[in-house]
Design a protein around this motif. Structure first.
Motif, PDB file in Angstrom:
ATOM      1  N   THR A 212       0.826  -1.207   0.000  1.00 57.27           N
ATOM      2  CA  THR A 212       0.000   0.000   0.000  1.00 57.27           C
ATOM      3  C   THR A 212       0.860   1.256   0.000  1.00 57.27           C
ATOM      4  O   THR A 212       0.594   2.212  -0.750  1.00 57.27           O
ATOM      5  N   GLY A 213       1.890   1.255   0.824  1.00 59.38           N
ATOM      6  CA  GLY A 213       2.791   2.407   0.877  1.00 59.38           C
ATOM      7  C   GLY A 213       3.475   2.670  -0.448  1.00 59.38           C
ATOM      8  O   GLY A 213       3.575   3.817  -0.893  1.00 59.38           O
ATOM      9  N   MET A 214       3.938   1.605  -1.092  1.00 59.72           N
ATOM     10  CA  MET A 214       4.577   1.755  -2.397  1.00 59.72           C
ATOM     11  C   MET A 214       3.583   2.270  -3.437  1.00 59.72           C
ATOM     12  O   MET A 214       3.907   3.147  -4.238  1.00 59.72           O
ATOM     13  N   GLY A 215       2.361   1.750  -3.406  1.00 61.15           N
ATOM     14  CA  GLY A 215       1.339   2.182  -4.352  1.00 61.15           C
ATOM     15  C   GLY A 215       1.013   3.659  -4.204  1.00 61.15           C
ATOM     16  O   GLY A 215       0.886   4.383  -5.199  1.00 61.15           O
ATOM     17  N   ILE A 216       0.886   4.119  -2.960  1.00 59.94           N
ATOM     18  CA  ILE A 216       0.591   5.538  -2.716  1.00 59.94           C
ATOM     19  C   ILE A 216       1.769   6.411  -3.146  1.00 59.94           C
ATOM     20  O   ILE A 216       1.579   7.469  -3.760  1.00 59.94           O
ATOM     21  N   ALA A 217       2.992   5.961  -2.834  1.00 59.55           N
ATOM     22  CA  ALA A 217       4.180   6.732  -3.216  1.00 59.55           C
ATOM     23  C   ALA A 217       4.299   6.854  -4.732  1.00 59.55           C
ATOM     24  O   ALA A 217       4.583   7.939  -5.265  1.00 59.55           O
ATOM     25  N   VAL A 218       4.061   5.754  -5.450  1.00 57.25           N
ATOM     26  CA  VAL A 218       4.149   5.771  -6.912  1.00 57.25           C
ATOM     27  C   VAL A 218       3.059   6.668  -7.501  1.00 57.25           C
ATOM     28  O   VAL A 218       3.309   7.419  -8.453  1.00 57.25           O
ATOM     29  N   THR A 219       1.850   6.603  -6.940  1.00 61.57           N
ATOM     30  CA  THR A 219       0.761   7.462  -7.412  1.00 61.57           C
ATOM     31  C   THR A 219       1.123   8.935  -7.242  1.00 61.57           C
ATOM     32  O   THR A 219       0.915   9.749  -8.155  1.00 61.57           O
ATOM     33  N   PHE A 220       1.661   9.274  -6.090  1.00 62.09           N
ATOM     34  CA  PHE A 220       2.068  10.647  -5.811  1.00 62.09           C
ATOM     35  C   PHE A 220       3.130  11.115  -6.802  1.00 62.09           C
ATOM     36  O   PHE A 220       3.044  12.227  -7.349  1.00 62.09           O
ATOM     37  N   VAL A 221       4.116  10.260  -7.060  1.00 60.32           N
ATOM     38  CA  VAL A 221       5.181  10.613  -7.997  1.00 60.32           C
ATOM     39  C   VAL A 221       4.629  10.772  -9.405  1.00 60.32           C
ATOM     40  O   VAL A 221       4.998  11.707 -10.132  1.00 60.32           O
ATOM     41  N   MET A 222       3.736   9.876  -9.817  1.00 58.78           N
ATOM     42  CA  MET A 222       3.172   9.946 -11.167  1.00 58.78           C
ATOM     43  C   MET A 222       2.422  11.259 -11.408  1.00 58.78           C
ATOM     44  O   MET A 222       2.605  11.911 -12.440  1.00 58.78           O
ATOM     45  N   VAL A 223       1.584  11.632 -10.454  1.00 64.16           N
ATOM     46  CA  VAL A 223       0.787  12.854 -10.619  1.00 64.16           C
ATOM     47  C   VAL A 223       1.687  14.094 -10.618  1.00 64.16           C
ATOM     48  O   VAL A 223       1.553  14.976 -11.483  1.00 64.16           O
ATOM     49  N   LEU A 224       2.604  14.163  -9.668  1.00 63.19           N
ATOM     50  CA  LEU A 224       3.494  15.326  -9.600  1.00 63.19           C
ATOM     51  C   LEU A 224       4.424  15.386 -10.813  1.00 63.19           C
ATOM     52  O   LEU A 224       4.694  16.469 -11.346  1.00 63.19           O
ATOM     53  N   ALA A 225       4.923  14.211 -11.234  1.00 67.50           N
ATOM     54  CA  ALA A 225       5.813  14.188 -12.403  1.00 67.50           C
ATOM     55  C   ALA A 225       5.085  14.682 -13.646  1.00 67.50           C
ATOM     56  O   ALA A 225       5.644  15.442 -14.447  1.00 67.50           O
ATOM     57  N   THR A 226       3.825  14.273 -13.812  1.00 66.37           N
ATOM     58  CA  THR A 226       3.041  14.744 -14.944  1.00 66.37           C
ATOM     59  C   THR A 226       2.781  16.240 -14.848  1.00 66.37           C
ATOM     60  O   THR A 226       2.841  16.964 -15.858  1.00 66.37           O
ATOM     61  N   ALA A 227       2.481  16.720 -13.636  1.00 68.00           N
ATOM     62  CA  ALA A 227       2.221  18.143 -13.431  1.00 68.00           C
ATOM     63  C   ALA A 227       3.414  19.002 -13.825  1.00 68.00           C
ATOM     64  O   ALA A 227       3.249  20.138 -14.266  1.00 68.00           O
ATOM     65  N   VAL A 228       4.621  18.441 -13.702  1.00 71.80           N
ATOM     66  CA  VAL A 228       5.836  19.201 -14.030  1.00 71.80           C
ATOM     67  C   VAL A 228       6.279  18.959 -15.471  1.00 71.80           C
ATOM     68  O   VAL A 228       6.640  19.901 -16.190  1.00 71.80           O
ATOM     69  N   THR A 229       6.258  17.693 -15.907  1.00 73.60           N
ATOM     70  CA  THR A 229       6.829  17.363 -17.219  1.00 73.60           C
ATOM     71  C   THR A 229       5.948  17.794 -18.389  1.00 73.60           C
ATOM     72  O   THR A 229       6.467  18.148 -19.450  1.00 73.60           O
ATOM     73  N   TRP A 230       4.614  17.750 -18.225  1.00 74.41           N
ATOM     74  CA  TRP A 230       3.726  18.138 -19.340  1.00 74.41           C
ATOM     75  C   TRP A 230       3.962  19.587 -19.763  1.00 74.41           C
ATOM     76  O   TRP A 230       4.140  19.864 -20.958  1.00 74.41           O
ATOM     77  N   PRO A 231       3.986  20.550 -18.833  1.00 76.60           N
ATOM     78  CA  PRO A 231       4.281  21.930 -19.246  1.00 76.60           C
ATOM     79  C   PRO A 231       5.703  22.092 -19.799  1.00 76.60           C
ATOM     80  O   PRO A 231       5.919  22.875 -20.727  1.00 76.60           O
ATOM     81  N   ILE A 232       6.662  21.360 -19.225  1.00 80.96           N
ATOM     82  CA  ILE A 232       8.040  21.463 -19.716  1.00 80.96           C
ATOM     83  C   ILE A 232       8.117  21.060 -21.183  1.00 80.96           C
ATOM     84  O   ILE A 232       8.743  21.740 -22.006  1.00 80.96           O
ATOM     85  N   GLN A 233       7.465  19.926 -21.502  1.00 77.13           N
ATOM     86  CA  GLN A 233       7.510  19.451 -22.881  1.00 77.13           C
ATOM     87  C   GLN A 233       6.763  20.385 -23.831  1.00 77.13           C
ATOM     88  O   GLN A 233       7.241  20.694 -24.927  1.00 77.13           O
ATOM     89  N   ASN A 234       5.588  20.846 -23.431  1.00 79.81           N
ATOM     90  CA  ASN A 234       4.745  21.618 -24.335  1.00 79.81           C
ATOM     91  C   ASN A 234       5.130  23.087 -24.448  1.00 79.81           C
ATOM     92  O   ASN A 234       4.906  23.697 -25.501  1.00 79.81           O
ATOM     93  N   TYR A 235       5.719  23.660 -23.391  1.00 80.83           N
ATOM     94  CA  TYR A 235       6.000  25.084 -23.401  1.00 80.83           C
ATOM     95  C   TYR A 235       7.483  25.443 -23.396  1.00 80.83           C
ATOM     96  O   TYR A 235       7.838  26.594 -23.652  1.00 80.83           O
ATOM     97  N   ILE A 236       8.338  24.468 -23.084  1.00 79.18           N
ATOM     98  CA  ILE A 236       9.774  24.755 -23.037  1.00 79.18           C
ATOM     99  C   ILE A 236      10.552  23.950 -24.088  1.00 79.18           C
ATOM    100  O   ILE A 236      11.236  24.525 -24.936  1.00 79.18           O
ATOM    101  N   LEU A 237      10.432  22.636 -24.030  1.00 75.08           N
ATOM    102  CA  LEU A 237      11.187  21.797 -24.967  1.00 75.08           C
ATOM    103  C   LEU A 237      10.612  21.873 -26.374  1.00 75.08           C
ATOM    104  O   LEU A 237      11.305  22.204 -27.325  1.00 75.08           O
ATOM    105  N   GLY A 238       9.310  21.552 -26.492  1.00 69.35           N
ATOM    106  CA  GLY A 238       8.673  21.559 -27.793  1.00 69.35           C
ATOM    107  C   GLY A 238       9.304  20.554 -28.740  1.00 69.35           C
ATOM    108  O   GLY A 238      10.008  19.629 -28.333  1.00 69.35           O
ATOM    109  N   GLU A 239       9.061  20.731 -30.031  1.00 67.67           N
ATOM    110  CA  GLU A 239       9.620  19.828 -31.034  1.00 67.67           C
ATOM    111  C   GLU A 239      11.118  20.052 -31.202  1.00 67.67           C
ATOM    112  O   GLU A 239      11.873  19.121 -31.480  1.00 67.67           O
TER     113      GLU A 239
END
Length: 205
Positions: A42-69
């Motif tokens: 359970t602890g691992m599942g919650i930790a992975v969920t937390f990382v997934m959501v936060l990682a997406t919150a950071v990486t999606w804008p980086i890719q779309n607004y900073i890195l781009g094509e």
């Protein structure tokens, strides 16, 4: 289908239909290694969920607004750095506030950095398409999808933990003890989740 229903379908699909562990076979290492006890699973599942959501919150804008094509070749490196930073933050937090869980997770906690399910969801969110518009996931849809993937990972960990405890309490042939019985049990759960295919998408039609 309105936006709310679309988000519900994305959430349920990522939990049941496109479960990263049981149907896409990503994140198998912690799935097999940290599922012996319910608390650690359970602890691992919650930790992975937390990382997934936060990682997406950071990486999606980086890719779309900073890195781009233009700088897309840096995508994997940048994403891994973001994930590694988040995992380090979680490890420090658990060590300070929940030391028992930190000890139970052991080496598997820092290994979230190399968990292909976490990197996979951040990359897939950039190419997955919405069932309503046919366009790539928006920022909100990506966050909901990551939450669903994390909850699906948590669900798989908890279910498999219960099954492994039942196996330990049962009398099984000597040749099946250990890894063989574990892999057979994992295959049974995977087959069950394949049965959800096509169901969620038709709920709101």
């Amino acid at each position: 289908m309105d936006t709310f229903k679309s988000l519900i379908v994305i959430l349920l699909s990522s939990v049941f239909v496109n479960n990263y562990v049981l149907t896409r076979f990503l994140g198998i290492c912690p799935f097999l290694g940290v599922s012996k006890k319910l608390n650690s699973a359970t602890g691992m599942g919650i930790a992975v969920t937390f990382v997934m959501v936060l990682a997406t919150a950071v990486t999606w804008p980086i890719q779309n607004y900073i890195l781009g094509e233009e700088y897309s070749y840096l995508q994997t490196i940048v994403f891994i750095l973001v994930i590694a930073s988040l995992v380090q933050f979680i490890e420090m937090a658990l060590k300070k506030f929940i030391p028992s869980l930190h000890k139970a997770l052991g080496v598997y906690l820092p290994l979230i950095t190399t968990n292909c399910a976490v990197l996979g969801v951040t990359l897939n969110n950039l190419t997955e398409t919405s069932i309503t518009t046919g366009a790539n996931f928006t920022y909100i849809e990506s966050l909901v999808n990551s939450l669903g993937v994390g909850l699906g990972f948590l669900l798989a960990m908890v279910l498999f933990s219960g099954m492994r405890q039942k196996i330990q309490e049962s009398e099984i042939p000597e040749s099946f003890k250990g890894l063989p019985a574990t892999l057979i049990a994992a295959s049974f759960i995977s087959l069950a989740f394949f049965g959800f295919g096509g169901i969620v998408e038709n709920i709101f039609k």
